[in-house]
Write a protein that holds these residues in place. Structure first.
Motif, PDB file in Angstrom:
ATOM      1  N   GLY A  36       0.935   8.489  -1.315  1.00 12.37           N
ATOM      2  CA  GLY A  36      -0.309   7.737  -1.330  1.00 12.37           C
ATOM      3  C   GLY A  36      -0.331   6.703  -2.440  1.00 12.37           C
ATOM      4  N   GLN A  37      -0.769   5.513  -2.083  1.00  9.42           N
ATOM      5  CA  GLN A  37      -0.871   4.407  -3.035  1.00  9.42           C
ATOM      6  C   GLN A  37      -2.345   4.123  -3.287  1.00  9.42           C
ATOM      7  N   VAL A  38      -2.654   3.842  -4.545  1.00 14.21           N
ATOM      8  CA  VAL A  38      -4.019   3.518  -4.944  1.00 14.21           C
ATOM      9  C   VAL A  38      -4.022   2.139  -5.591  1.00 14.21           C
ATOM     10  N   ALA A  39      -5.203   1.693  -6.002  1.00 17.62           N
ATOM     11  CA  ALA A  39      -5.369   0.330  -6.514  1.00 17.62           C
ATOM     12  C   ALA A  39      -5.043   0.233  -8.000  1.00 17.62           C
ATOM     13  N   LEU A  40      -3.851   0.683  -8.371  1.00 23.45           N
ATOM     14  CA  LEU A  40      -3.377   0.507  -9.739  1.00 23.45           C
ATOM     15  C   LEU A  40      -2.257  -0.516  -9.706  1.00 23.45           C
ATOM     16  N   ASN A  62       0.982  -2.582  -2.997  1.00 20.30           N
ATOM     17  CA  ASN A  62       1.805  -1.482  -3.509  1.00 20.30           C
ATOM     18  C   ASN A  62       2.649  -0.870  -2.394  1.00 20.30           C
ATOM     19  N   LEU A  63       2.051  -0.683  -1.219  1.00 19.05           N
ATOM     20  CA  LEU A  63       2.812  -0.161  -0.082  1.00 19.05           C
ATOM     21  C   LEU A  63       3.953  -1.115   0.288  1.00 19.05           C
ATOM     22  N   GLU A 125      -7.059   5.680  -0.933  1.00 21.88           N
ATOM     23  CA  GLU A 125      -5.630   5.936  -1.111  1.00 21.88           C
ATOM     24  C   GLU A 125      -5.026   5.873   0.280  1.00 21.88           C
ATOM     25  N   VAL A 126      -3.837   5.292   0.375  1.00 22.06           N
ATOM     26  CA  VAL A 126      -3.179   5.152   1.678  1.00 22.06           C
ATOM     27  C   VAL A 126      -1.732   5.609   1.544  1.00 22.06           C
ATOM     28  N   GLU A 127      -1.317   6.486   2.464  1.00 20.88           N
ATOM     29  CA  GLU A 127       0.080   6.900   2.515  1.00 20.88           C
ATOM     30  C   GLU A 127       0.680   6.414   3.820  1.00 20.88           C
ATOM     31  N   ALA A 128       2.008   6.350   3.871  1.00 13.91           N
ATOM     32  CA  ALA A 128       2.671   5.790   5.047  1.00 13.91           C
ATOM     33  C   ALA A 128       3.944   6.558   5.392  1.00 13.91           C
ATOM     34  N   LEU A 129       4.250   6.555   6.663  1.00 16.89           N
ATOM     35  CA  LEU A 129       5.525   7.021   7.190  1.00 16.89           C
ATOM     36  C   LEU A 129       6.173   5.820   7.873  1.00 16.89           C
ATOM     37  N   ALA A 130       7.402   5.554   7.540  1.00 16.98           N
ATOM     38  CA  ALA A 130       8.114   4.435   8.156  1.00 16.98           C
ATOM     39  C   ALA A 130       9.436   4.956   8.716  1.00 16.98           C
ATOM     40  N   VAL A 131       9.928   4.269   9.722  1.00 16.40           N
ATOM     41  CA  VAL A 131      11.222   4.566  10.312  1.00 16.40           C
ATOM     42  C   VAL A 131      12.035   3.277  10.271  1.00 16.40           C
ATOM     43  N   LEU A 132      13.040   3.264   9.423  1.00 21.56           N
ATOM     44  CA  LEU A 132      13.915   2.089   9.313  1.00 21.56           C
ATOM     45  C   LEU A 132      14.999   2.164  10.372  1.00 21.56           C
ATOM     46  N   PRO A 133      15.494   1.035  10.815  1.00 16.83           N
ATOM     47  CA  PRO A 133      16.582   1.052  11.790  1.00 16.83           C
ATOM     48  C   PRO A 133      17.759   1.878  11.279  1.00 16.83           C
ATOM     49  N   GLU A 134      18.513   2.473  12.204  1.00 21.93           N
ATOM     50  CA  GLU A 134      19.657   3.294  11.815  1.00 21.93           C
ATOM     51  C   GLU A 134      20.671   2.484  11.004  1.00 21.93           C
TER      52      GLU A 134
END
Length: 137
Positions: A36-40, A62-63, A125-134
């Motif tokens: 999670g990213q916040v406004a810092l 930040n993300l 606060e925002v968190e993320a899941l990402a999938v990068l190319p193989e």
């Protein structure tokens, strides 16, 4: 699959998304989990005290930096989870999010209202899941 490693599926019959998110995103490739990213800012100082728009911009910046460190972009994000102290902030959060993500292929998302975050002046606060190319770009 697309060059990002993500496929957006149409919502199942009778299950339309409320607004601005994908119901189903399938990925193959390298999973990246962003805390999670916040406004810092980079000095650990709060950006936008009392201002949900300013805080949201900092959170997404930040993300973006975290994704770049992993070799990714917002095009690789499969899921965003929002923790907000007031669901009334969600329209402005969506408006700013749309400056960062491809609104034609938005990530799946969940928004949760929370009583507070680790510092009382933080609004989201925002968190993320990402999938990068193989294969790295």
């Amino acid at each position: 699959m697309t060059e990002t490693g993500l496929t957006h599926l149409a919502a199942p019959a009778g299950v339309a998304p409320a607004s601005g998110y994908a119901q189903v995103v399938v990925g193959t490739g390298r999973l990246v989990v962003l805390s999670g990213q916040v406004a810092l800012d980079g000095r650990g100082e709060l950006v936008g005290a009392g201002d949900p728009a300013a805080q949201t911009r900092q959170v997404f910046e930040n993300l973006r930096r975290c994704l770049a460190a992993a070799g990714g972009t917002f095009a690789d994000v499969a899921k965003l989870t929002y923790f907000v102290t007031d669901t009334g902030f969600l329209p402005v959060v969506r408006e700013i999010r749309d400056r960062f993500v491809d609104t034609a292929r938005p990530p799946a998302s969940t928004a949760v209202q929370v009583a507070g975050l680790f510092r009382p002046e933080l609004l989201l606060e925002v968190e993320a899941l990402a999938v990068l190319p193989e294969t790295p770009r």
